[in-house]
Scaffold this motif. Structure first.
Motif, mmCIF file in Angstrom:
data_model
loop_
_atom_site.group_PDB
_atom_site.id
_atom_site.type_symbol
_atom_site.label_atom_id
_atom_site.label_comp_id
_atom_site.label_asym_id
_atom_site.label_seq_id
_atom_site.Cartn_x
_atom_site.Cartn_y
_atom_site.Cartn_z
ATOM 1 N N PHE A 101 0.849 -1.191 0.000
ATOM 2 C CA PHE A 101 0.000 0.000 0.000
ATOM 3 C C PHE A 101 0.884 1.239 0.000
ATOM 4 N N VAL A 102 0.556 2.172 -0.889
ATOM 5 C CA VAL A 102 1.251 3.462 -0.961
ATOM 6 C C VAL A 102 0.255 4.545 -0.555
ATOM 7 N N PHE A 103 0.575 5.276 0.521
ATOM 8 C CA PHE A 103 -0.305 6.308 1.044
ATOM 9 C C PHE A 103 0.094 7.681 0.496
ATOM 10 N N GLN A 104 -0.861 8.586 0.456
ATOM 11 C CA GLN A 104 -0.577 9.948 0.011
ATOM 12 C C GLN A 104 0.424 10.629 0.930
ATOM 13 N N ALA A 105 0.351 10.339 2.239
ATOM 14 C CA ALA A 105 1.171 11.031 3.233
ATOM 15 C C ALA A 105 2.460 10.277 3.578
ATOM 16 N N PHE A 106 2.878 9.345 2.712
ATOM 17 C CA PHE A 106 4.148 8.612 2.839
ATOM 18 C C PHE A 106 4.134 7.589 3.975
ATOM 19 N N ASN A 107 3.759 8.020 5.215
ATOM 20 C CA ASN A 107 3.687 7.111 6.367
ATOM 21 C C ASN A 107 5.005 6.400 6.647
ATOM 22 N N LEU A 108 6.091 7.162 6.661
ATOM 23 C CA LEU A 108 7.400 6.612 7.007
ATOM 24 C C LEU A 108 7.674 6.864 8.490
ATOM 25 N N LEU A 109 8.456 5.991 9.112
ATOM 26 C CA LEU A 109 8.857 6.197 10.498
ATOM 27 C C LEU A 109 10.080 7.105 10.533
ATOM 28 N N PRO A 110 9.998 8.234 11.233
ATOM 29 C CA PRO A 110 11.056 9.246 11.164
ATOM 30 C C PRO A 110 12.394 8.805 11.753
ATOM 31 N N THR A 111 12.376 7.834 12.645
ATOM 32 C CA THR A 111 13.631 7.420 13.296
ATOM 33 C C THR A 111 14.380 6.357 12.507
ATOM 34 N N LEU A 112 13.770 5.841 11.441
ATOM 35 C CA LEU A 112 14.404 4.795 10.640
ATOM 36 C C LEU A 112 14.992 5.378 9.362
ATOM 37 N N THR A 113 16.041 4.748 8.858
ATOM 38 C CA THR A 113 16.611 5.152 7.577
ATOM 39 C C THR A 113 15.677 4.728 6.445
ATOM 40 N N ALA A 114 15.978 5.194 5.246
ATOM 41 C CA ALA A 114 15.179 4.814 4.085
ATOM 42 C C ALA A 114 15.150 3.296 3.924
ATOM 43 N N ALA A 139 16.939 -0.228 -7.226
ATOM 44 C CA ALA A 139 17.532 0.345 -8.438
ATOM 45 C C ALA A 139 16.469 1.055 -9.270
ATOM 46 N N MET A 140 15.291 0.471 -9.358
ATOM 47 C CA MET A 140 14.227 1.052 -10.169
ATOM 48 C C MET A 140 13.801 2.418 -9.626
ATOM 49 N N VAL A 141 13.694 2.546 -8.302
ATOM 50 C CA VAL A 141 13.240 3.820 -7.732
ATOM 51 C C VAL A 141 14.385 4.789 -7.444
ATOM 52 N N GLY A 142 15.608 4.386 -7.756
ATOM 53 C CA GLY A 142 16.742 5.298 -7.677
ATOM 54 C C GLY A 142 17.115 5.746 -6.280
ATOM 55 N N LEU A 143 17.145 4.801 -5.332
ATOM 56 C CA LEU A 143 17.415 5.161 -3.939
ATOM 57 C C LEU A 143 18.837 4.845 -3.486
ATOM 58 N N ALA A 144 19.673 4.381 -4.378
ATOM 59 C CA ALA A 144 20.983 3.877 -3.973
ATOM 60 C C ALA A 144 21.776 4.872 -3.133
ATOM 61 N N GLU A 145 21.685 6.168 -3.450
ATOM 62 C CA GLU A 145 22.478 7.174 -2.739
ATOM 63 C C GLU A 145 21.798 7.685 -1.470
ATOM 64 N N ARG A 146 20.580 7.198 -1.185
ATOM 65 C CA ARG A 146 19.802 7.755 -0.068
ATOM 66 C C ARG A 146 19.379 6.698 0.944
ATOM 67 N N LEU A 147 19.900 5.515 0.839
ATOM 68 C CA LEU A 147 19.418 4.415 1.668
ATOM 69 C C LEU A 147 19.626 4.646 3.159
ATOM 70 N N HIS A 148 20.641 5.420 3.530
ATOM 71 C CA HIS A 148 20.960 5.602 4.945
ATOM 72 C C HIS A 148 20.517 6.976 5.468
ATOM 73 N N HIS A 149 19.705 7.665 4.684
ATOM 74 C CA HIS A 149 19.132 8.935 5.117
ATOM 75 C C HIS A 149 17.783 8.693 5.798
ATOM 76 N N ARG A 150 17.468 9.503 6.793
ATOM 77 C CA ARG A 150 16.166 9.444 7.441
ATOM 78 C C ARG A 150 15.172 10.331 6.686
ATOM 79 N N PRO A 151 13.868 10.108 6.879
ATOM 80 C CA PRO A 151 12.863 10.861 6.120
ATOM 81 C C PRO A 151 13.049 12.376 6.143
ATOM 82 N N ALA A 152 13.439 12.945 7.293
ATOM 83 C CA ALA A 152 13.607 14.398 7.391
ATOM 84 C C ALA A 152 14.724 14.906 6.481
ATOM 85 N N GLU A 153 15.606 14.015 6.061
ATOM 86 C CA GLU A 153 16.715 14.388 5.178
ATOM 87 C C GLU A 153 16.381 14.170 3.710
#
Length: 257
Positions: A101-114, A139-153
């Motif tokens: 499920f993909v929500f409009q508001a992302f619904n990510l946990l802020p304390t976890l990395t991508a 690879a498809m969504v292009g997250l390789a450089e952001r995997l260790h960033h938290r949502p606020a970043e």
């Protein structure tokens, strides 16, 4: 031999479907019929957009399909599994194992990395990811450089990429997306729609998306239209212009009442 009621269908064809689906909220003077006898199927390996005027029942249909809301009557199936036959534990397992499920508001946990957000549902289920599949999704969504960033970043578009990857990570039978570009600018929205379309074309995923945007609907293979809680039209290979024509017809009918 006892059959697992949550086992995916062995036969290809319909990933999710409803039959005579009705959803009523309230009673007496406050009674609202959000869905009125909707029967619709969503084919495997296809991207479908659900459209219609505000209040027509789009999100209610999506939530019933995903097991997030309970129908008043009628049936909902994921593959050949009838959701109405499942107890709470089985329904939780189905949502965890076979639905993204993909929500409009992302619904990510802020304390976890991508990466931790992407793999969180798998961790909760007590199983590790299929690494080859996860690598393809990331690879498809292009997250390789952001995997260790938290949502606020991350930007809004990057956060929604994480949400799309999370929905796909468990290789579900179907991904439901509720206005996934509603909180994004046009460029980020275009990227997310491209990822959803690519997940169908490149990964064989099934995606069902609610949207009010004719341009977003044009990324889909098919668009189905609701009005006043009923299924009223369908387009194959929709274009923004054809979708707008259908939407204008709803406005014309409303004005004529």
């Amino acid at each position: 031999m006892t059959l697992d009621p949550l086992a995916p269908s062995a036969a290809p064809g319909i990933a999710a479907a409803t039959t005579d689906l009705t959803k009523v909220y309230g009673a007496h003077d406050t009674r609202v019929t959000a869905l009125d006898g909707v029967s619709v199927g969503f084919r495997e390996g296809e991207f479908t957009a659900i459209m219609g005027p505000s209040g027509c029942g789009k999100s209610t249909l999506l939530h019933c399909l995903a097991g997030l809301d309970t129908p008043t009557s009628g049936s909902v199936r994921i593959g050949t599994t009838e959701l109405g036959t499942l107890d709470d534990r089985q329904l939780t397992r189905l949502r965890r194992d076979r639905i993204g499920f993909v929500f409009q508001a992302f619904n990510l946990l802020p304390t976890l990395t991508a990466l931790e957000n992407v793999t969180l549902p798998l961790a909760i289920a007590g199983r590790g990811p299929d690494q080859r599949w996860l690598d393809r999704v990331l690879a498809m969504v292009g997250l390789a450089e952001r995997l260790h960033h938290r949502p606020a970043e991350l930007s809004g578009g990057q956060q929604q990429r994480v949400a799309v990857a999370r929905a796909l990570a468990g290789r579900p039978a179907v991904v439901f997306a509720d206005e996934p570009t509603g909180n994004l600018d046009s460029r980020a929205g275009t990227e997310v729609l491209g990822f959803l379309r690519d997940s169908v074309r490149e990964l064989g995923q099934t995606v069902v998306m609610v949207t009010h945007d004719p341009v977003a609907a044009a990324y889909a293979d098919r668009a189905v239209f609701l009005s006043d809680g009923r299924l009223v039209d369908e387009l194959v290979r929709p274009t923004p212009e054809r979708v707008l024509d259908v939407m204008r017809s709803f406005d014309a009918r409303a004005a004529a009442r």
